[in-house]
Design an enzyme around this catalytic site. Structure first.
Site, mmCIF file in Angstrom:
data_model
loop_
_atom_site.group_PDB
_atom_site.id
_atom_site.type_symbol
_atom_site.label_atom_id
_atom_site.label_comp_id
_atom_site.label_asym_id
_atom_site.label_seq_id
_atom_site.Cartn_x
_atom_site.Cartn_y
_atom_site.Cartn_z
ATOM 1 C CG ASP A 53 90.711 -2.187 7.010
ATOM 2 O OD1 ASP A 53 91.352 -3.071 6.422
ATOM 3 O OD2 ASP A 53 89.479 -2.239 7.167
ATOM 4 C CD GLU A 148 93.077 -3.367 3.143
ATOM 5 O OE1 GLU A 148 93.967 -3.318 4.005
ATOM 6 O OE2 GLU A 148 92.625 -4.416 2.682
HETATM 7 P P1 TTP Z 1 87.854 -6.229 5.412
HETATM 8 O O1 TTP Z 1 88.483 -4.893 5.650
HETATM 9 O O2 TTP Z 1 88.718 -7.451 5.449
HETATM 10 O O3 TTP Z 1 86.723 -6.499 6.475
HETATM 11 P P2 TTP Z 1 85.642 -5.523 7.066
HETATM 12 O O4 TTP Z 1 85.856 -4.101 6.639
HETATM 13 O O5 TTP Z 1 84.287 -6.086 6.762
HETATM 14 O O6 TTP Z 1 85.871 -5.654 8.619
HETATM 15 P P3 TTP Z 1 87.076 -5.106 9.495
HETATM 16 O O7 TTP Z 1 86.427 -4.166 10.471
HETATM 17 O O8 TTP Z 1 87.638 -6.315 10.173
HETATM 18 O O9 TTP Z 1 88.046 -4.426 8.584
HETATM 19 O O10 TTP Z 1 87.089 -6.228 4.041
HETATM 20 C C1 TTP Z 1 86.456 -5.090 3.513
HETATM 21 C C2 TTP Z 1 85.224 -5.482 2.727
HETATM 22 O O11 TTP Z 1 85.586 -6.402 1.713
HETATM 23 C C3 TTP Z 1 84.173 -6.165 3.552
HETATM 24 O O12 TTP Z 1 83.291 -5.272 4.218
HETATM 25 C C4 TTP Z 1 83.472 -7.002 2.533
HETATM 26 C C5 TTP Z 1 84.540 -7.351 1.534
HETATM 27 N N1 TTP Z 1 84.981 -8.742 1.783
HETATM 28 C C6 TTP Z 1 84.395 -9.783 1.067
HETATM 29 O O13 TTP Z 1 83.535 -9.533 0.216
HETATM 30 N N2 TTP Z 1 84.777 -11.064 1.334
HETATM 31 C C7 TTP Z 1 85.722 -11.361 2.279
HETATM 32 O O14 TTP Z 1 86.043 -12.542 2.485
HETATM 33 C C8 TTP Z 1 86.322 -10.287 3.007
HETATM 34 C C9 TTP Z 1 87.362 -10.574 4.068
HETATM 35 C C10 TTP Z 1 85.928 -9.010 2.731
HETATM 36 MG MG MG Z 2 87.802 -3.261 6.753
#
Ligand code: TTP
Ligand code: MG
Length: 400
Positions: A53, A148
């Site tokens: 991820d 991911e």
């Molecule tokens: P995630 O993998 O949940 O979050 P992330 O990559 O930003 O952070 P982490 O290091 O905790 O993994 O989500 C991946 C992408 O999906 C994120 O960069 C933006 C998008 N996203 C949204 O648009 N809205 C949301 O509520 C979430 C959780 C993610």
């Molecule tokens: Mg992420």
């Protein structure tokens, strides 16, 4: 098996340098490159189901393209203040902003954050680049979203048999950093549920392992909401029943859980004990490409059958090359005049779309079947297909 991986086949050993991606026997830092980025786990080299991820995905991509923002808090989302945060970089998270938070609130918490609107086309392109790297490791990857995916690196599945899955994952994470320019976190375990749980534990730039011996113990103190499929509503119902942690679930039998939660109770029982038998399913099926010809009149002589077989090989190879695909197994199909279907297969010795290799193996298979019988149809197919470019594979996974 490369010597570097062989070192680790002895049980009880489990140290891997995340910088040079080489296993080692003992010590805190890597004896080869001196890196302190080391993962240690007794089951490290026995596990093969992974979840990867990207770290603060959209924000990391924007920071890659704006090095001046590297050390600044960054929020990706609508700058108008009326929208929500899609991604908060790890620096901004120190002040409280999170994904899905209203932008005005995030800016109250972190007023000095830089806000950049999302550029979905760019994130999709980056995602495709990362997926292409993953496909060099295994054809069995299951993306869950743009940033991911699950990877099956089991024996007989991964493309680089000689390398241990943990080593492949370290190399993949390093390749994502070097070639894509962002960081990714790795979870390694023996099923999907635990691999995903693991990848979330040491973000950013993490490499976290959950082994068989510790799963139950590690799950016990977790809140029930960590279990796959337990959303807010189920968690609230569980709370009413006095079930707040996974350990609380351990006190119930499977049939008690089924009584309370229906069919899902069975999944809960399994997951709370670290069991999950869901398979990793590639988003596109591992395809095969084939072509066949039915003759106007039955044929029995080798030469009469060889000619259409060569033409079919050329067609199949052409289709593979056009789609930039390679397959590992060639098969021929013959239908006798009394409608019996025979299929015979042979390995191509590695991913290939080479027409001459296909012809040679197809004709060898044909020669074994020609014994006077008459055939009404002949076909050729290539299976175990992946989008693998062998040249890149050897760059990424060869050497130390
Ligand atoms: P995630 O993998 O949940 O979050 P992330 O990559 O930003 O952070 P982490 O290091 O905790 O993994 O989500 C991946 C992408 O999906 C994120 O960069 C933006 C998008 N996203 C949204 O648009 N809205 C949301 O509520 C979430 C959780 C993610
Ligand atoms: Mg992420």
């Amino acid at each position: 098996m490369p010597d570097s991986d062989l070192v680790q086949s002895s049980p009880g050993q489990g140290l891997l340098c995340l910088s040079c991606c080489v296993p080692f026997r003992a010590g805190a830092d890597c004896p080869r490159c001196g890196s302190t980025r080391v993962v240690e786990h007794p089951e490290l080299f026995q596990l093969s189901i992974a979840h990867m991820d990207c770290d603060s995905f959209y924000a990391s991509v924007e920071k890659r393209d704006r090095p001046d923002l590297a050390d600044k808090p960054l929020l990706v989302g609508s700058p108008s203040g009326r929208g929500v945060v899609t991604t908060a970089c790890y620096i901004s998270r120190q002040y409280g902003p999170r994904s899905a938070m209203p932008m005005f609130k995030a800016l109250e918490l972190c007023p000095h954050a830089v806000v950049i609107p999302p550029d979905m086309a760019k994130y999709k392109a980056v995602s495709a680049q990362i997926r292409a790297l993953m496909l060099q490791a295994s054809p069995v990857i299951e993306p869950l979203s743009l940033d991911e995916a699950y990877l099956d690196l089991s024996d007989g599945v991964r493309l680089i048999e000689a390398r241990n899955p943990a080593v492949i994952l370290a190399r993949l994470a390093r390749a994502v950093e070097r070639e894509v320019g962002i960081t990714i976190s790795v979870g390694l375990s023996y099923n999907k549920f635990l691999a995903k749980l693991a990848s979330d534990r040491q973000k950013p730039r993490g490499f976290s392992v959950i082994g068989r011996a510790e799963a139950l113990h590690q799950l016990a103190p977790m809140p029930v909401s960590k279990l796959f499929g337990v959303g807010q509503a189920t968690a609230a119902r569980m709370k009413d029943l006095g079930l707040e942690t996974v350990a609380d679930l351990h006190g119930l039998t499977e049939s008690q859980l089924v009584q309370h939660f229906g069919k899902f109770g069975r999944a809960l029982f399994a997951m709370s004990r670290g069991n999950d038998n869901r398979a990793i399913t590639p988003d596109r099926p591992v395809k095969s490409i084939s072509n066949e010809t039915t003759f106007a009149r039955d044929k029995s002589k080798f030469d009469d059958l060889a000619e259409p077989l060569r033409a079919l090989c050329a067609k199949v190879s052409g289709r593979l090359q056009k789609a930039e695909l390679k397959g590992k197994t060639l098969s021929i199909k013959l239908k006798t005049s009394d409608f019996k279907v025979l299929t015979r297969a042979h390995s191509l010795g590695g991913p290939s779309n080479d027409v001459r290799l296909m012809e040679r193996l197809a004709l060898e298979l044909l020669a074994r079947e020609v014994d006077g019988r008459s055939f009404r149809l002949i076909g050729v197919g290539i299976s175990d297909i992946s989008q693998v470019d062998q040249a890149i594979v050897s760059d990424l996974f060869a050497g130390v």
